[in-house]
Scaffold this motif. Structure first.
Motif, PDB file in Angstrom:
ATOM      1  N   VAL A 156     -21.453 -30.724 -14.047  1.00 47.71           N
ATOM      2  CA  VAL A 156     -21.552 -30.621 -15.417  1.00 47.71           C
ATOM      3  C   VAL A 156     -22.460 -29.495 -15.902  1.00 47.71           C
ATOM      4  O   VAL A 156     -23.645 -29.666 -15.641  1.00 47.71           O
ATOM      5  CB  VAL A 156     -22.245 -31.944 -16.087  1.00 47.71           C
ATOM      6  CG1 VAL A 156     -22.160 -31.844 -17.558  1.00 47.71           C
ATOM      7  CG2 VAL A 156     -21.265 -33.136 -15.516  1.00 47.71           C
ATOM      8  N   GLU A 157     -21.804 -28.599 -16.606  1.00 44.23           N
ATOM      9  CA  GLU A 157     -22.511 -27.258 -17.273  1.00 44.23           C
ATOM     10  C   GLU A 157     -22.562 -27.132 -18.536  1.00 44.23           C
ATOM     11  O   GLU A 157     -21.665 -27.853 -18.902  1.00 44.23           O
ATOM     12  CB  GLU A 157     -21.681 -26.136 -16.602  1.00 44.23           C
ATOM     13  CG  GLU A 157     -22.237 -25.483 -15.217  1.00 44.23           C
ATOM     14  CD  GLU A 157     -23.500 -24.654 -15.402  1.00 44.23           C
ATOM     15  OE1 GLU A 157     -24.210 -24.473 -16.671  1.00 44.23           O
ATOM     16  OE2 GLU A 157     -23.843 -23.715 -14.761  1.00 44.23           O
ATOM     17  N   ASP A 158     -23.394 -26.498 -19.102  1.00 43.32           N
ATOM     18  CA  ASP A 158     -23.545 -26.081 -20.576  1.00 43.32           C
ATOM     19  C   ASP A 158     -22.445 -25.266 -20.973  1.00 43.32           C
ATOM     20  O   ASP A 158     -21.654 -25.438 -21.975  1.00 43.32           O
ATOM     21  CB  ASP A 158     -24.985 -25.995 -21.134  1.00 43.32           C
ATOM     22  CG  ASP A 158     -25.483 -24.586 -20.136  1.00 43.32           C
ATOM     23  OD1 ASP A 158     -24.926 -24.197 -19.230  1.00 43.32           O
ATOM     24  OD2 ASP A 158     -26.552 -24.251 -20.479  1.00 43.32           O
ATOM     25  N   ILE A 159     -22.330 -24.297 -20.165  1.00 46.10           N
ATOM     26  CA  ILE A 159     -21.657 -23.010 -20.638  1.00 46.10           C
ATOM     27  C   ILE A 159     -21.117 -22.102 -19.525  1.00 46.10           C
ATOM     28  O   ILE A 159     -21.867 -22.128 -18.712  1.00 46.10           O
ATOM     29  CB  ILE A 159     -22.205 -22.269 -21.836  1.00 46.10           C
ATOM     30  CG1 ILE A 159     -21.230 -21.173 -22.353  1.00 46.10           C
ATOM     31  CG2 ILE A 159     -23.581 -21.586 -21.175  1.00 46.10           C
ATOM     32  CD1 ILE A 159     -21.693 -20.532 -23.509  1.00 46.10           C
TER      33      ILE A 159
ATOM     34  N   LYS B  40     -31.428 -26.400 -16.640  1.00 45.08           N
ATOM     35  CA  LYS B  40     -31.670 -27.115 -17.833  1.00 45.08           C
ATOM     36  C   LYS B  40     -30.725 -27.545 -18.776  1.00 45.08           C
ATOM     37  O   LYS B  40     -30.792 -28.292 -19.448  1.00 45.08           O
ATOM     38  CB  LYS B  40     -33.083 -26.661 -18.558  1.00 45.08           C
ATOM     39  CG  LYS B  40     -34.247 -26.573 -17.620  1.00 45.08           C
ATOM     40  CD  LYS B  40     -35.413 -25.996 -18.440  1.00 45.08           C
ATOM     41  CE  LYS B  40     -36.342 -25.313 -17.527  1.00 45.08           C
ATOM     42  NZ  LYS B  40     -37.582 -24.473 -18.317  1.00 45.08           N
ATOM     43  N   GLY B  41     -29.996 -26.441 -19.121  1.00 41.70           N
ATOM     44  CA  GLY B  41     -28.955 -26.320 -20.125  1.00 41.70           C
ATOM     45  C   GLY B  41     -27.895 -27.207 -20.367  1.00 41.70           C
ATOM     46  O   GLY B  41     -27.675 -27.789 -21.704  1.00 41.70           O
ATOM     47  N   ALA B  42     -27.788 -28.145 -19.370  1.00 40.84           N
ATOM     48  CA  ALA B  42     -26.871 -29.063 -19.478  1.00 40.84           C
ATOM     49  C   ALA B  42     -27.293 -30.544 -19.884  1.00 40.84           C
ATOM     50  O   ALA B  42     -26.729 -31.561 -20.172  1.00 40.84           O
ATOM     51  CB  ALA B  42     -25.842 -29.277 -18.292  1.00 40.84           C
TER      52      ALA B  42
END
Ligand code: IMP
Ligand code: MG
Length: 179
Positions: A97-100, A42-44
């Motif tokens: 595409v990643e958040d971190i 969910k992070g991204a």
């Protein structure tokens, strides 16, 4: 326990400007290609929505859900694909595409797993990176910001599934490792 937020790690203005630049760069690099933007949920989700709209070429959108942390702040080192992509990526140009990127385990696992499906190319885009925490070496092709080794929440990132809706990135000062 009440959570105390420190100063924003990255301000909303800095983030907006950087994401605009990243979108421009990606638009140039992928002009004429069949780009599939694969969001790692969910992070991204928040970054993904802003990044996709900063890209000026037609793209495909797709998502996968992975779990790596469970409800804890510390990595278990295990990564699991919870859902599948909706379209084939064979012959396409995939941008994850990643958040971190923290330990690097999630990205390593995803690149390895998705590469087996023979995309034309596969690259990694992340809003944040914590280089100090890296356990495995991963190549990051587009990186928004390097941040220090602090637990951050907001703008999609969670602590025990909360705070994802904070409109900015903040340091979570008290992280209960046992929780
Ligand atoms: P990695 O596999 O250790 O690189 O971890 C990647 C995932 O861990 C990210 O996609 C986040 O979901 C989560 N994560 C790592 N650091 C943080 C943080 O500071 N705040 C919130 N989530 C984090
Ligand atoms: Mg994530």
């Amino acid at each position: 326990m009440e959570r105390v937020f420190g100063r924003p790690v990255v301000t909303q203005e800095q983030m907006r400007a950087r994401i605009r630049e990243m979108g421009k760069q990606i638009s140039t690099d992928y002009a004429g290609k069949d780009l599939v933007l694969v969001g790692v949920l969910k992070g991204a989700y928040a970054f993904y929505a802003d990044l996709a709209r900063a890209i000026r070429i037609p793209i495909r959108v797709d998502f996968i859900i992975v779990t790596s942390y469970g409800s804890k702040a510390k990595t278990s080192g295990k990564v699991k694909l919870v859902t599948e992509l909706t379209e084939e990526i064979k012959g396409k140009d995939v941008l994850l595409v990643e958040d971190i990127v923290d330990s690097g385990l999630t990205v390593q696992y995803l690149v390895k797993t998705l590469s087996k499906r023979k995309p034309r190319s596969i690259k990694v885009c992340t809003l944040l990176s914590k280089p100090e925490r890296r356990e495995v070496e991963v190549q990051i092709d587009y990186e928004g910001f390097k941040i220090p080794n602090k637990y951050v929440v907001g703008y999609g990132l969670d602590y025990q599934q909360k705070y994802r809706n904070l409109p900015y990135l903040a340091v979570l000062d008290q992280v209960d490792e046992e929780a």
